[in-house]
Design a protein around this motif. Structure first.
Motif, PDB file in Angstrom:
ATOM      1  N   TYR A 180       0.791  -1.229   0.000  1.00 15.36           N
ATOM      2  CA  TYR A 180       0.000   0.000   0.000  1.00 15.36           C
ATOM      3  C   TYR A 180       0.825   1.282   0.000  1.00 15.36           C
ATOM      4  O   TYR A 180       0.273   2.353  -0.302  1.00 15.36           O
ATOM      5  CB  TYR A 180      -0.950   0.005   1.199  1.00 15.36           C
ATOM      6  CG  TYR A 180      -1.832  -1.217   1.232  1.00 15.36           C
ATOM      7  CD1 TYR A 180      -2.600  -1.574   0.132  1.00 15.36           C
ATOM      8  CD2 TYR A 180      -1.875  -2.051   2.349  1.00 15.36           C
ATOM      9  CE1 TYR A 180      -3.394  -2.710   0.132  1.00 15.36           C
ATOM     10  CE2 TYR A 180      -2.671  -3.192   2.365  1.00 15.36           C
ATOM     11  CZ  TYR A 180      -3.422  -3.521   1.260  1.00 15.36           C
ATOM     12  OH  TYR A 180      -4.198  -4.651   1.256  1.00 15.36           O
ATOM     13  N   LEU A 181       2.118   1.187   0.312  1.00 16.31           N
ATOM     14  CA  LEU A 181       2.941   2.394   0.349  1.00 16.31           C
ATOM     15  C   LEU A 181       4.007   2.446  -0.736  1.00 16.31           C
ATOM     16  O   LEU A 181       4.555   3.512  -1.007  1.00 16.31           O
ATOM     17  CB  LEU A 181       3.617   2.533   1.723  1.00 16.31           C
ATOM     18  CG  LEU A 181       2.691   2.654   2.932  1.00 16.31           C
ATOM     19  CD1 LEU A 181       3.504   2.793   4.212  1.00 16.31           C
ATOM     20  CD2 LEU A 181       1.726   3.824   2.779  1.00 16.31           C
ATOM     21  N   ALA A 222      -5.480   3.132  -1.501  1.00 15.53           N
ATOM     22  CA  ALA A 222      -4.070   3.533  -1.512  1.00 15.53           C
ATOM     23  C   ALA A 222      -3.723   4.228  -2.827  1.00 15.53           C
ATOM     24  O   ALA A 222      -2.984   5.224  -2.845  1.00 15.53           O
ATOM     25  CB  ALA A 222      -3.169   2.315  -1.304  1.00 15.53           C
ATOM     26  N   TRP A 251      -2.398   8.111  -3.159  1.00 15.16           N
ATOM     27  CA  TRP A 251      -1.135   8.487  -3.804  1.00 15.16           C
ATOM     28  C   TRP A 251      -1.346   9.370  -5.034  1.00 15.16           C
ATOM     29  O   TRP A 251      -0.449  10.101  -5.438  1.00 15.16           O
ATOM     30  CB  TRP A 251      -0.353   7.228  -4.202  1.00 15.16           C
ATOM     31  CG  TRP A 251       0.407   6.620  -3.076  1.00 15.16           C
ATOM     32  CD1 TRP A 251       0.114   5.466  -2.401  1.00 15.16           C
ATOM     33  CD2 TRP A 251       1.606   7.127  -2.481  1.00 15.16           C
ATOM     34  NE1 TRP A 251       1.045   5.227  -1.423  1.00 15.16           N
ATOM     35  CE2 TRP A 251       1.976   6.239  -1.458  1.00 15.16           C
ATOM     36  CE3 TRP A 251       2.397   8.250  -2.718  1.00 15.16           C
ATOM     37  CZ2 TRP A 251       3.111   6.437  -0.666  1.00 15.16           C
ATOM     38  CZ3 TRP A 251       3.536   8.447  -1.937  1.00 15.16           C
ATOM     39  CH2 TRP A 251       3.877   7.549  -0.924  1.00 15.16           C
ATOM     40  N   ASN A 293      -0.413  12.407   6.220  1.00 16.62           N
ATOM     41  CA  ASN A 293      -0.512  10.967   6.022  1.00 16.62           C
ATOM     42  C   ASN A 293       0.234  10.210   7.101  1.00 16.62           C
ATOM     43  O   ASN A 293      -0.254   9.222   7.655  1.00 16.62           O
ATOM     44  CB  ASN A 293       0.068  10.605   4.644  1.00 16.62           C
ATOM     45  CG  ASN A 293      -0.855   9.688   3.882  1.00 16.62           C
ATOM     46  OD1 ASN A 293      -1.475   8.803   4.446  1.00 16.62           O
ATOM     47  ND2 ASN A 293      -0.941   9.894   2.586  1.00 16.62           N
ATOM     48  N   GLN A 340       7.079   3.124   6.367  1.00 23.00           N
ATOM     49  CA  GLN A 340       6.314   4.338   6.094  1.00 23.00           C
ATOM     50  C   GLN A 340       7.206   5.570   6.158  1.00 23.00           C
ATOM     51  O   GLN A 340       7.151   6.440   5.284  1.00 23.00           O
ATOM     52  CB  GLN A 340       5.183   4.469   7.109  1.00 23.00           C
ATOM     53  CG  GLN A 340       4.399   5.779   7.010  1.00 23.00           C
ATOM     54  CD  GLN A 340       4.076   6.377   8.354  1.00 23.00           C
ATOM     55  OE1 GLN A 340       3.554   5.689   9.224  1.00 23.00           O
ATOM     56  NE2 GLN A 340       4.382   7.636   8.547  1.00 23.00           N
TER      57      GLN A 340
END
Length: 297
Positions: free
Chosen positions: A87-88, A163, A167, A192, A264
């Motif tokens: 997701y990142l 996600a 972004w 975030n 993260q």
């Protein structure tokens, strides 16, 4: 005990691998051989876009198709590593990999543009992704999702889509979809990070293991059915996740929260540096150069 007892299908997800290969072939055919037939305004696929797409697909397979996916059902720390990268890391790479003409073609469908405009508004995208992510890690919700294949698949897709929406305001390069500039981008990244912190903090500072699907042998065995065929599980005697985990349940949970937070911070730190230097460069180009001094006659 070795993970090989679960079999080739559970370790390497051959059907998922074939699906990704088919998607990759279709993408490259559309982006190269058939692009002019699909769009008269299409531009050539750049080497950077091709590399980013391949990296995205390979990383997706490693995360959801390799033995790491199986390990993610056994160790909470492996699960959180999956979450962080899925997701990142993958969404921004995928957004940058898809050519502009493909995005514009997709967004030109009736109704798609209006919905997309709404869900990618910075404030909405920010709140929705972090809410869906945080709700997922509530123990009652987490254990429920992890014990049903279809609910788990639906929630995973939902998280991935949110996600992508989160972004989009930061990394998309379409001129008509630029809503964040300069300091607003930096504020968006900071916000975030702040909104993700409570979920990570809950996991890191919990005094006891929170999730039955990683601590209760019966719930854990049920969760394993998401990636291991039931026929294979019937022929294996399992006492619990400690058979494969060298960490205690509590340490594994804390490690998972720390891994999520560290990844993260690294990703957002890289994005902040990229935004800052890009902003600095654009601001520098706006400054009028000093006039040339003419030599005295």
């Amino acid at each position: 005990m070795s993970l090989e007892i679960f079999g080739f299908r559970a370790l390497w997800s051959p059907f998922f691998f074939i699906s990704l290969v088919i998607v990759s072939i279709l993408f490259f055919l559309a982006a190269t051989k058939y692009r002019e037939k699909l769009s008269k305004d299409s531009e050539r696929l750049t080497n950077k876009q091709a590399i980013l797409f391949i990296v995205s697909i390979v990383t997706l397979y490693i995360i959801k198709g390799s033995p790491l996916d199986l390990l993610g059902h056994i160790m909470f720390s492996a699960h959180m590593t999956q979450m962080a990268i899925l997701y990142l890391v993958i969404p921004p790479l995928l957004i940058l990999a898809i050519p502009h003409w493909m995005w514009r073609g997709f967004l030109s469908f009736n109704g798609v543009s209006k919905v997309f405009d709404f869900v990618t508004k910075p404030l909405i995208a920010l709140i929705v992704f972090n809410s869906v992510f945080s709700i997922y890690h509530i123990p009652l919700v987490f254990d429920f999702v992890k014990t049903d294949m279809w609910i788990h698949a639906t929630y995973t897709v939902l998280l991935f889509l949110t996600a992508m929406f989160m972004w989009w305001p930061l990394v998309n390069n379409l001129e008509e979809y630029q809503e964040l500039y300069g300091i607003k981008r930096i504020g968006y990244v900071f916000a975030n990070g702040i909104l993700l912190t409570p979920a990570c903090g809950l996991i890191i500072f919990a005094e006891t293991p929170m999730y039955n699907t990683f601590s209760n042998p019966a719930a854990w065995a049920q969760a394993l059915e998401l990636c291991v065929p039931s026929s294979t599980l019937q022929g294996i005697t399992l006492s619990g996740p400690e058979m494969f985990n060298w960490l205690s349940l509590h340490e594994d949970q804390r490690t998972g929260g720390i891994i999520m937070k560290v990844i993260q911070e690294v990703v957002f730190g890289f994005v902040l540096a990229y935004i800052f230097f890009g902003w600095y460069k654009s601001e520098g180009e706006k400054i009028d150069p000093l006039p040339e001094v003419q030599p005295a006659e």
